[in-house]
Design a protein around this motif. Structure first.
Motif, PDB file in Angstrom:
ATOM      1  N   GLY A  18      21.689  24.651  34.774  1.00  0.00           N
ATOM      2  CA  GLY A  18      21.503  26.027  35.313  1.00  0.00           C
ATOM      3  C   GLY A  18      21.489  26.148  36.721  1.00  0.00           C
ATOM      4  O   GLY A  18      20.773  27.103  37.441  1.00  0.00           O
ATOM      5  N   ASP A  19      21.803  25.253  37.537  1.00  0.00           N
ATOM      6  CA  ASP A  19      21.757  25.135  38.961  1.00  0.00           C
ATOM      7  C   ASP A  19      23.117  24.872  39.591  1.00  0.00           C
ATOM      8  O   ASP A  19      23.528  23.985  39.649  1.00  0.00           O
ATOM      9  CB  ASP A  19      20.765  23.991  39.126  1.00  0.00           C
ATOM     10  CG  ASP A  19      20.474  23.936  40.530  1.00  0.00           C
ATOM     11  OD1 ASP A  19      21.000  24.492  41.438  1.00  0.00           O
ATOM     12  OD2 ASP A  19      19.854  22.773  40.963  1.00  0.00           O
ATOM     13  N   ALA A  20      23.525  26.030  40.033  1.00  0.00           N
ATOM     14  CA  ALA A  20      24.782  26.036  40.617  1.00  0.00           C
ATOM     15  C   ALA A  20      24.855  25.049  41.691  1.00  0.00           C
ATOM     16  O   ALA A  20      26.026  24.573  42.383  1.00  0.00           O
ATOM     17  CB  ALA A  20      25.397  27.231  40.824  1.00  0.00           C
ATOM     18  N   SER A  21      23.829  24.860  42.461  1.00  0.00           N
ATOM     19  CA  SER A  21      23.861  24.239  43.646  1.00  0.00           C
ATOM     20  C   SER A  21      23.896  22.898  43.708  1.00  0.00           C
ATOM     21  O   SER A  21      23.715  21.900  44.438  1.00  0.00           O
ATOM     22  CB  SER A  21      22.677  24.614  44.548  1.00  0.00           C
ATOM     23  OG  SER A  21      21.476  24.329  44.095  1.00  0.00           O
ATOM     24  N   LEU A  22      23.595  22.344  42.492  1.00  0.00           N
ATOM     25  CA  LEU A  22      23.551  20.724  42.003  1.00  0.00           C
ATOM     26  C   LEU A  22      24.528  19.830  42.785  1.00  0.00           C
ATOM     27  O   LEU A  22      25.566  20.377  42.524  1.00  0.00           O
ATOM     28  CB  LEU A  22      23.303  20.740  40.738  1.00  0.00           C
ATOM     29  CG  LEU A  22      23.038  19.297  40.213  1.00  0.00           C
ATOM     30  CD1 LEU A  22      22.267  19.217  38.638  1.00  0.00           C
ATOM     31  CD2 LEU A  22      24.416  18.375  39.727  1.00  0.00           C
ATOM     32  N   ARG A  23      24.001  18.992  43.649  1.00  0.00           N
ATOM     33  CA  ARG A  23      24.945  17.745  43.937  1.00  0.00           C
ATOM     34  C   ARG A  23      24.711  16.332  43.513  1.00  0.00           C
ATOM     35  O   ARG A  23      23.520  16.168  43.439  1.00  0.00           O
ATOM     36  CB  ARG A  23      24.910  17.881  45.344  1.00  0.00           C
ATOM     37  CG  ARG A  23      25.339  19.349  46.281  1.00  0.00           C
ATOM     38  CD  ARG A  23      25.561  19.125  47.556  1.00  0.00           C
ATOM     39  NE  ARG A  23      24.515  18.507  48.351  1.00  0.00           N
ATOM     40  CZ  ARG A  23      23.386  18.898  48.681  1.00  0.00           C
ATOM     41  NH1 ARG A  23      23.210  20.232  48.371  1.00  0.00           N
ATOM     42  NH2 ARG A  23      22.465  18.304  49.419  1.00  0.00           N
ATOM     43  N   ILE A  24      25.583  15.757  43.423  1.00  0.00           N
ATOM     44  CA  ILE A  24      25.400  14.209  42.998  1.00  0.00           C
ATOM     45  C   ILE A  24      25.636  13.425  44.435  1.00  0.00           C
ATOM     46  O   ILE A  24      26.487  13.517  45.029  1.00  0.00           O
ATOM     47  CB  ILE A  24      26.488  13.644  42.038  1.00  0.00           C
ATOM     48  CG1 ILE A  24      26.186  14.460  40.655  1.00  0.00           C
ATOM     49  CG2 ILE A  24      26.191  12.288  41.605  1.00  0.00           C
ATOM     50  CD1 ILE A  24      27.262  13.955  39.492  1.00  0.00           C
ATOM     51  N   GLU A  25      24.468  13.056  44.689  1.00  0.00           N
ATOM     52  CA  GLU A  25      24.545  12.421  46.104  1.00  0.00           C
ATOM     53  C   GLU A  25      25.095  10.878  46.158  1.00  0.00           C
ATOM     54  O   GLU A  25      25.936  10.397  46.980  1.00  0.00           O
ATOM     55  CB  GLU A  25      23.098  12.158  46.871  1.00  0.00           C
ATOM     56  CG  GLU A  25      22.522  13.667  47.192  1.00  0.00           C
ATOM     57  CD  GLU A  25      23.362  14.392  47.972  1.00  0.00           C
ATOM     58  OE1 GLU A  25      23.960  13.735  49.130  1.00  0.00           O
ATOM     59  OE2 GLU A  25      23.321  15.743  48.138  1.00  0.00           O
ATOM     60  N   GLN A  26      24.702  10.334  44.848  1.00  0.00           N
ATOM     61  CA  GLN A  26      25.163   8.986  44.715  1.00  0.00           C
ATOM     62  C   GLN A  26      25.304   8.567  43.108  1.00  0.00           C
ATOM     63  O   GLN A  26      24.328   9.127  42.346  1.00  0.00           O
ATOM     64  CB  GLN A  26      24.325   7.707  45.584  1.00  0.00           C
ATOM     65  CG  GLN A  26      24.792   6.402  45.328  1.00  0.00           C
ATOM     66  CD  GLN A  26      23.704   5.494  46.152  1.00  0.00           C
ATOM     67  OE1 GLN A  26      22.850   6.133  46.569  1.00  0.00           O
ATOM     68  NE2 GLN A  26      24.110   4.405  46.182  1.00  0.00           N
ATOM     69  N   ALA A  27      26.149   7.866  42.825  1.00  0.00           N
ATOM     70  CA  ALA A  27      26.210   7.488  41.463  1.00  0.00           C
ATOM     71  C   ALA A  27      26.658   5.964  41.526  1.00  0.00           C
ATOM     72  O   ALA A  27      27.561   5.584  41.878  1.00  0.00           O
ATOM     73  CB  ALA A  27      27.459   8.184  40.476  1.00  0.00           C
ATOM     74  N   GLN A  28      25.781   5.019  40.902  1.00  0.00           N
ATOM     75  CA  GLN A  28      25.553   3.501  40.844  1.00  0.00           C
ATOM     76  C   GLN A  28      25.584   3.077  39.704  1.00  0.00           C
ATOM     77  O   GLN A  28      24.443   3.254  38.926  1.00  0.00           O
ATOM     78  CB  GLN A  28      24.763   2.990  41.906  1.00  0.00           C
ATOM     79  CG  GLN A  28      24.930   1.335  42.239  1.00  0.00           C
ATOM     80  CD  GLN A  28      24.005   1.197  43.213  1.00  0.00           C
ATOM     81  OE1 GLN A  28      23.111   1.875  43.560  1.00  0.00           O
ATOM     82  NE2 GLN A  28      23.867  -0.211  43.661  1.00  0.00           N
ATOM     83  N   LYS A  29      26.727   2.044  39.124  1.00  0.00           N
ATOM     84  CA  LYS A  29      26.256   1.530  37.906  1.00  0.00           C
ATOM     85  C   LYS A  29      25.341   0.422  38.189  1.00  0.00           C
ATOM     86  O   LYS A  29      25.157  -0.362  38.950  1.00  0.00           O
ATOM     87  CB  LYS A  29      27.568   0.738  37.369  1.00  0.00           C
ATOM     88  CG  LYS A  29      27.744   0.271  36.056  1.00  0.00           C
ATOM     89  CD  LYS A  29      29.120  -0.091  35.650  1.00  0.00           C
ATOM     90  CE  LYS A  29      29.073  -1.022  34.333  1.00  0.00           C
ATOM     91  NZ  LYS A  29      30.288  -1.525  34.036  1.00  0.00           N
ATOM     92  N   LEU A  30      24.264   0.290  37.014  1.00  0.00           N
ATOM     93  CA  LEU A  30      23.387  -0.567  36.827  1.00  0.00           C
ATOM     94  C   LEU A  30      23.762  -2.000  36.254  1.00  0.00           C
ATOM     95  O   LEU A  30      24.538  -1.801  35.517  1.00  0.00           O
ATOM     96  CB  LEU A  30      22.175   0.174  36.330  1.00  0.00           C
ATOM     97  CG  LEU A  30      21.569   1.354  36.839  1.00  0.00           C
ATOM     98  CD1 LEU A  30      20.341   2.054  35.835  1.00  0.00           C
ATOM     99  CD2 LEU A  30      21.064   0.939  38.136  1.00  0.00           C
ATOM    100  N   SER A  31      22.945  -2.913  36.653  1.00  0.00           N
ATOM    101  CA  SER A  31      23.609  -4.189  36.043  1.00  0.00           C
ATOM    102  C   SER A  31      22.786  -4.125  34.670  1.00  0.00           C
ATOM    103  O   SER A  31      21.865  -3.304  34.266  1.00  0.00           O
ATOM    104  CB  SER A  31      22.556  -5.283  36.916  1.00  0.00           C
ATOM    105  OG  SER A  31      21.087  -4.997  36.817  1.00  0.00           O
TER     106      SER A  31
END
Length: 333
Positions: A18-31
């Protein structure tokens, strides 16, 4: 994760939260995560910065692994029961967003890497304290009992959990078609010495070093619920105490992290029930049998070309070591 998937994911998270302002700053695959994929997400929301984890399927999965929708429901049940798990946040059943169903949970601090945590005697407040804490976590899990409409996907509990596991492992060996005489010997020994059934509880089925997030104060998260089932709670104690999960720190029988006696004490204090040591030891034999079959299956995923992976290939090389321990634990049964 490519830009197109990241955009779809951002849009879905914005709608779900419900947060239209949401941004993904970083997405990193974990080991880690030979069976599932985990992605660390740094997200900026109207409430501030958030640290989340996205959990989804790898390219090939084990047939015995529960789907992410089921794992999310288990995580919610555990959270409600007071088990120390990452808080479950959102579930997406639409494969069109990232390519497979996924769920979002809050990221917790600490480390789970087996070879590292077994070497740190101060982790979790010391070996005795940590082992007691692990016993308490298991006791809380085992308070979850059938019937549970929210966990209906687990099906009816088996009449005899031990014999049911033996039958399942035999079936998987037959399906694989590779001769495994040491494993067959161990299954027959376990069958001859199987204890009588007990009332079923929720069994995590992978509660071991490597799936436990730990920091200096204790347990920060019990992870990886994809194998959970109704069964004998002693199976979880036996799985954690199995030699194959001590990562070389053999003297500390509770997962290489602490003494067995302290693990039992924590469990008994939290549950009010007495741990049956002989039953736990039987489930330790079953732990090595089960891990040997899983390891062989994982190696086959690589060999078949389904999922080319050095980690999966190397997993196959531990099978002879497990077979040796199976023969040792089968003696006299």
């Amino acid at each position: 994760m490519d830009e197109a998937r990241l955009t779809r994911l951002r849009d879905w998270l914005a709608a779900a939260s419900g947060d239209a302002s949401l941004r993904i700053e970083q997405a990193q695959k974990l080991s880690g995560g030979a069976i599932q994929q985990n992605w660390a997400l740094d997200v900026e929301t109207i409430a501030g910065a958030q640290r989340w984890v996205l959990r989804t399927d790898s390219a090939a999965v084990l047939a015995v692994s529960l789907p992410r929708t089921a794992e999310y429901a288990l995580l919610k049940a555990a959270w409600d029961a007071g088990v120390t798990v990452p808080e479950p946040l959102f579930l997406c059943e639409d494969p069109g967003v990232t390519g497979a169903p996924f769920f979002i949970m809050r990221r917790v601090g600490g480390t789970a890497l087996g070879p590292r945590v077994v070497k740190d005697a101060a982790l979790g407040g010391g070996r005795e304290q940590l082992a007691r804490a692990l016993g308490r976590e298991l006791a809380r899990i085992h308070r979850i009992r059938p019937p549970r409409p929210d966990l209906a996907f687990l099906g009816a509990p088996p009449a005899d959990a031990g014999l049911a596991v033996i039958a399942t492992l035999r079936g998987r060996l037959d399906a694989a078609g590779t001769p495994r005489p040491a494993i067959e010997w161990g299954l027959r020994a376990a069958e001859r010495s199987a204890p009588p059934p007990v009332p079923p509880v929720l069994v995590h089925n992978d509660f071991r070093t490597g799936n436990l997030m730990l920091d200096a104060s204790g347990v920060t998260g019990v992870l990886d619920w994809e194998f959970a089932a109704w069964g004998d709670g002693h199976a979880d104690l036996g799985w954690l105490c199995a030699k194959c999960w001590r990562f070389g720190n053999v003297a500390q029988e509770a997962g290489g992290l602490g003494p067995r006696k302290a693990l039992y004490a924590g469990y008994e204090t939290e549950s009010g029930a007495t741990v049956d040591d002989a039953r736990v030891r039987w489930w330790e034999l079953m732990a090595h049998l089960r891990w040997a079959v899983i390891a062989a299956d994982q190696a086959q995923r690589h060999l078949s070309g389904e999922e080319r992976s050095l980690e999966l290939a190397l997993t196959g090389h531990i099978v002879p070591e497990l077979e040796w321990e199976i023969l040792f634990l089968s003696e006299g049964r």
